[in-house]
Every structure is written in structure tokens, then in C-alpha cells.
Design an enzyme around this catalytic site. Structure first.
Site, PDB file in Angstrom:
ATOM      1  N   MET A 147       0.808  -1.532   0.087  1.00  0.00           N
ATOM      2  CA  MET A 147       0.117  -0.359   0.325  1.00  0.00           C
ATOM      3  C   MET A 147       0.788   0.797  -0.193  1.00  0.00           C
ATOM      4  O   MET A 147       0.666   2.445   0.393  1.00  0.00           O
ATOM      5  CB  MET A 147      -0.606   0.015   1.037  1.00  0.00           C
ATOM      6  CG  MET A 147      -1.958  -1.170   1.112  1.00  0.00           C
ATOM      7  SD  MET A 147      -3.284  -1.412   2.062  1.00  0.00           S
ATOM      8  CE  MET A 147      -2.663  -0.520   3.781  1.00  0.00           C
ATOM      9  N   GLY A 148       2.105   1.488  -0.374  1.00  0.00           N
ATOM     10  CA  GLY A 148       2.452   2.321  -0.264  1.00  0.00           C
ATOM     11  C   GLY A 148       3.406   2.315   0.949  1.00  0.00           C
ATOM     12  O   GLY A 148       3.503   2.221   1.641  1.00  0.00           O
ATOM     13  N   GLY A 157      10.928  -2.872   5.980  1.00  0.00           N
ATOM     14  CA  GLY A 157      10.419  -3.906   5.777  1.00  0.00           C
ATOM     15  C   GLY A 157       9.733  -4.098   4.458  1.00  0.00           C
ATOM     16  O   GLY A 157      10.200  -5.346   4.230  1.00  0.00           O
ATOM     17  N   HIS A 158       8.775  -2.910   3.127  1.00  0.00           N
ATOM     18  CA  HIS A 158       8.666  -3.940   2.774  1.00  0.00           C
ATOM     19  C   HIS A 158       9.727  -4.079   1.183  1.00  0.00           C
ATOM     20  O   HIS A 158      10.018  -4.593   0.542  1.00  0.00           O
ATOM     21  CB  HIS A 158       7.416  -2.573   1.860  1.00  0.00           C
ATOM     22  CG  HIS A 158       7.099  -2.246   2.101  1.00  0.00           C
ATOM     23  ND1 HIS A 158       6.053  -0.394   2.926  1.00  0.00           N
ATOM     24  CD2 HIS A 158       5.789  -2.490   1.890  1.00  0.00           C
ATOM     25  CE1 HIS A 158       5.612  -0.641   3.625  1.00  0.00           C
ATOM     26  NE2 HIS A 158       4.652  -2.014   3.039  1.00  0.00           N
ATOM     27  N   GLN A 162     -10.185  -3.064   2.526  1.00  0.00           N
ATOM     28  CA  GLN A 162      -9.673  -3.415   3.656  1.00  0.00           C
ATOM     29  C   GLN A 162      -9.634  -2.550   5.189  1.00  0.00           C
ATOM     30  O   GLN A 162      -9.304  -2.920   5.857  1.00  0.00           O
ATOM     31  CB  GLN A 162      -8.613  -3.814   2.857  1.00  0.00           C
ATOM     32  CG  GLN A 162      -7.542  -3.596   2.911  1.00  0.00           C
ATOM     33  CD  GLN A 162      -6.268  -3.778   3.056  1.00  0.00           C
ATOM     34  OE1 GLN A 162      -6.581  -4.229   1.257  1.00  0.00           O
ATOM     35  NE2 GLN A 162      -5.549  -3.938   3.315  1.00  0.00           N
ATOM     36  N   GLY A 216       4.801 -10.203   4.143  1.00  0.00           N
ATOM     37  CA  GLY A 216       5.537 -10.634   4.984  1.00  0.00           C
ATOM     38  C   GLY A 216       4.888 -11.267   6.844  1.00  0.00           C
ATOM     39  O   GLY A 216       3.718 -11.037   6.717  1.00  0.00           O
ATOM     40  N   ASP A 231       2.000 -10.056   9.111  1.00  0.00           N
ATOM     41  CA  ASP A 231       0.594  -9.807   8.566  1.00  0.00           C
ATOM     42  C   ASP A 231       0.596 -11.030   8.760  1.00  0.00           C
ATOM     43  O   ASP A 231       0.571 -11.484   8.091  1.00  0.00           O
ATOM     44  CB  ASP A 231       0.536  -8.513   7.415  1.00  0.00           C
ATOM     45  CG  ASP A 231       0.836  -7.131   8.043  1.00  0.00           C
ATOM     46  OD1 ASP A 231      -0.542  -6.385   8.474  1.00  0.00           O
ATOM     47  OD2 ASP A 231       1.934  -6.405   7.713  1.00  0.00           O
ATOM     48  N   ARG A 279       2.610   3.089   9.173  1.00  0.00           N
ATOM     49  CA  ARG A 279       1.813   3.872  10.407  1.00  0.00           C
ATOM     50  C   ARG A 279       2.312   4.512  11.451  1.00  0.00           C
ATOM     51  O   ARG A 279       2.096   5.327  12.109  1.00  0.00           O
ATOM     52  CB  ARG A 279       0.777   2.903  10.522  1.00  0.00           C
ATOM     53  CG  ARG A 279      -0.657   2.767   9.943  1.00  0.00           C
ATOM     54  CD  ARG A 279      -1.565   1.770  10.765  1.00  0.00           C
ATOM     55  NE  ARG A 279      -2.670   1.987   9.874  1.00  0.00           N
ATOM     56  CZ  ARG A 279      -2.786   0.706   9.081  1.00  0.00           C
ATOM     57  NH1 ARG A 279      -2.014   0.190   9.106  1.00  0.00           N
ATOM     58  NH2 ARG A 279      -3.691   0.888   8.121  1.00  0.00           N
TER      59      ARG A 279
HETATM   60  P1  AMP Z   1       1.452  -3.257   3.064  1.00  0.00           P
HETATM   61  O1  AMP Z   1       1.781  -2.408   2.599  1.00  0.00           O
HETATM   62  O2  AMP Z   1       1.290  -2.885   5.115  1.00  0.00           O
HETATM   63  O3  AMP Z   1       0.038  -3.311   3.411  1.00  0.00           O
HETATM   64  O4  AMP Z   1       2.479  -4.242   3.181  1.00  0.00           O
HETATM   65  C1  AMP Z   1       2.475  -4.734   2.061  1.00  0.00           C
HETATM   66  C2  AMP Z   1       4.086  -6.106   2.351  1.00  0.00           C
HETATM   67  O5  AMP Z   1       4.808  -5.485   3.511  1.00  0.00           O
HETATM   68  C3  AMP Z   1       2.586  -6.939   3.682  1.00  0.00           C
HETATM   69  O6  AMP Z   1       2.972  -8.337   2.953  1.00  0.00           O
HETATM   70  C4  AMP Z   1       3.358  -6.606   5.355  1.00  0.00           C
HETATM   71  O7  AMP Z   1       3.221  -7.756   5.768  1.00  0.00           O
HETATM   72  C5  AMP Z   1       5.055  -6.439   4.473  1.00  0.00           C
HETATM   73  N1  AMP Z   1       5.087  -5.786   5.758  1.00  0.00           N
HETATM   74  C6  AMP Z   1       5.270  -4.675   5.857  1.00  0.00           C
HETATM   75  N2  AMP Z   1       6.325  -4.732   7.783  1.00  0.00           N
HETATM   76  C7  AMP Z   1       6.530  -4.817   6.889  1.00  0.00           C
HETATM   77  C8  AMP Z   1       7.790  -5.606   8.066  1.00  0.00           C
HETATM   78  N3  AMP Z   1       7.749  -5.113   8.701  1.00  0.00           N
HETATM   79  N4  AMP Z   1       8.957  -6.362   8.060  1.00  0.00           N
HETATM   80  C9  AMP Z   1       8.580  -7.366   6.685  1.00  0.00           C
HETATM   81  N5  AMP Z   1       7.128  -6.317   5.413  1.00  0.00           N
HETATM   82  C10 AMP Z   1       6.355  -6.159   6.236  1.00  0.00           C
END
Ligand code: AMP
Length: 282
Positions: free
Chosen positions: A27-28, A33-34, A58, A146, A149, A186
């Protein structure tokens, strides 16, 4: 790339020459982590597509959706540096066109417990629907998610099995700040003492892990450890999950690969975190 035909054409070109396509849905507001998912995809694949789409279906809270951080230019630069070949940013109207009427509903405990109870099962139906659509749009060989989640990973694996989707799901470890806080888009909204208190989530999880290592297996006792350590920082968990790491089914005792997951409000944001434990053999 903003349109589906553009992405399909790029992926088809790679496929024709026998290349493997990796996909990282996000989601950018990209953070380390991403980027770890993109790097892993780049190591495994010949061509990496990263999607940036803040999926309205979502979000159960309009204010959370409105406050979600967005910075496309920065995301594109970071994704490219981590090894992405394409950043795909579809418009909301293209993902949900007029008359849109299809939802992928995963029934049962997987979407109704823990995050599903806190946010409503619609949250995971929104995730399942958009992930199905993105897989159909991009057509990757593998997709990277990741562990942060944990329940989302379990939902996506169920989805891929149930719908026979030809995509390998790769779950990558949670990336953390130096003090242990799980990285999250966040976190930018955490200020001052809230930023310090946020560390209570990982501290509580670490304490639970240490307790399992020293022989504690009872889920109720472990939940109490987590709840008390969070309360010491004036935090109340929405839930403390002790569950089968593969199915998210709640457990009475830690007798297999187990996820301990926690979620709760910290100042203006709601944070989630988890650890996976393989109990020592008895
Ligand atoms: P999101 O942008 O929050 O939807 O996350 C996109 C992807 O990045 C999802 O698969 C998350 O689980 C993963 N993700 C988010 N934060 C982390 C993190 N700290 N470590 C590893 N993967 C992450």
C-alpha cells in the site's frame, strides 16, 4: 505503470523469454520492511513487479484510510533501488469499476478471529479480493508477503489453495527498528512518548517467547504475561492471540509451531506485531 494492459505486456515479454516474475503487493509509504520483500523477490526472479495501491475495501475506518501516508515519487525511487523493474499503481476506479459486484469471502475462523474480530471479517475479504485481482492483473510466478501480517499470510495461502491460483506464496521475516519495534507505514504517526511505549508490543512478545523456552506452554498464562507487560506501559491489547502458525486456529497450549500475535492502540495509531515459536521438543 498505471494500466493493466501495460503491466500484462511487460510480464508477457519476460515470460516469452522464460523469465520468472516476482510480485510484491504493497500500500506504499515504503519502508525497509517492504524493501526486504522486494530484495528477496529480486534475488529469486528475473523481473519484479511492486504494486502500490491503498485498497479502500480493506479499511474499516475512513479516518485511517484518509490519514494513510502516500508519496508515490519516493516509493518509486526506493522500489527501483531495491530491485523492482515495474511499480504498478492502478487507479481506484480501475480496480473497482462502476457496477463492481464480486467479493472473495473466506469464511470461518481464519477471517473472524483476532484481526478479523477487531476489524471485522470484511477487512480480510477486502484483502482477499484485491490480492486475487492483483494476481489476475499481474500474473506472477511468486508473491512475497511479510510475517508482520501473520493472519494476512494465512488468509492469502488459503485463498491460493482454494482458488487454485498458480502463484507461490513466500513469507518473509518481520523487519524491525533498532529497539525492536516492527516497521510499519503507520509508525510515522507515533510521536514522543507514544513511540517509546510502542516498544511494549515486542517486549511483551519477547517475554512470552522466553517463557515458552523455559517450559511454559499454557496459552492463558502466556496471554497474562503479554497483557501485564503492555499494561505496565499503559497499553491495552485488542487481543493476544496464541494460535497455530499455519492456520491461525487458537491453541490452548503451545504444542506446535505457534504464532503469538498482539494488536492494540498506541496514541493515534493501531499497531500489530507477532512472533513465531517452535516449542522445544518435550
Ligand atoms: P502494506 O503496505 O502494509 O500492505 O504491506 C505490504 C507488505 O509488506 C505486506 O506483505 C506486509 O506484511 C509487508 N510488511 C509490512 N511491514 C513489514 C515489516 N516490518 N517487515 C516485513 N514485511 C513487512
Amino acid at each position: 505503470m498505471r494500466s493493466v494492459p501495460e503491466v500484462r505486456a511487460a510480464v508477457a515479454g519476460v515470460r516469452r523469454s522464460g523469465g520468472r516474475v516476482g510480485f510484491v503487493p504493497t500500500m506504499g509509504a515504503l519502508h525497509t520492511g517492504h524493501l526486504s520483500l522486494i530484495q528477496r523477490a529480486a534475488a529469486d526472479s528475473d523481473f519484479v513487479v511492486v504494486s502500490v495501491f491503498v485498497n479502500p475495501t480493506q479499511f474499516n475506518d475512513a479516518a485511517d484510510l484518509a490519514a494513510y501516508p502516500r508519496d508515490e515519487e519516493r516509493d518509486v525511487a526506493l522500489a527501483a533501488k531495491a530491485g523492482a523493474h515495474v511499480v504498478f499503481t492502478p487507479a481506484v476506479e480501475d480496480v473497482y469499476p462502476d457496477g463492481f459486484a464480486t467479493t472473495v469471502r473466506i469464511e470461518g475462523t481464519l477471517t473472524e478471529t483476532f484481526e478479523g474480530a477487531a476489524r471485522g471479517p470484511e477487512h480480510f475479504w477486502g484483502v482477499a479480493t484485491v490480492v486475487s485481482k492483483l494476481f489476475a492483473m499481474v500474473g506472477p510466478d511468486a508473491a512475497y508477503f511479510g510475517q508482520k501480517d501473520a493472519q494476512q499470510c494465512a488468509v492469502v495461502k488459503r485463498l491460493v489453495t482454494d482458488l487454485n491460483l498458480p502463484v507461490e506464496i513466500v513469507v518473509c521475516p518481520t523487519v524491525r527498528e533498532d529497539d525492536g519495534l516492527a516497521m510499519s507505514s503507520r509508525n510515522v504517526h507515533l510521536r514522543g512518548s507514544d513511540r517509546e511505549r510502542a516498544v511494549a508490543l515486542v517486549e511483551a512478545l519477547d517475554a512470552a517467547e522466553a517463557a515458552v523456552r523455559s517450559g511454559m506452554t499454557d496459552a492463558g498464562e502466556l496471554r497474562e504475561i503479554v497483557t501485564k507487560l503492555m499494561a505496565a506501559r499503559d497499553l491495552t491489547a485488542d487481543y493476544v492471540a496464541i494460535a497455530d502458525a499455519d492456520t491461525m486456529a487458537p491453541l490452548e497450549r503451545v504444542d506446535r509451531r505457534t504464532v503469538i500475535a498482539v494488536a492494540g492502540p498506541v496514541g493515534p495509531v493501531r499497531l500489530i506485531d507477532n512472533i513465531v515459536i517452535d516449542p522445544p521438543p518435550v
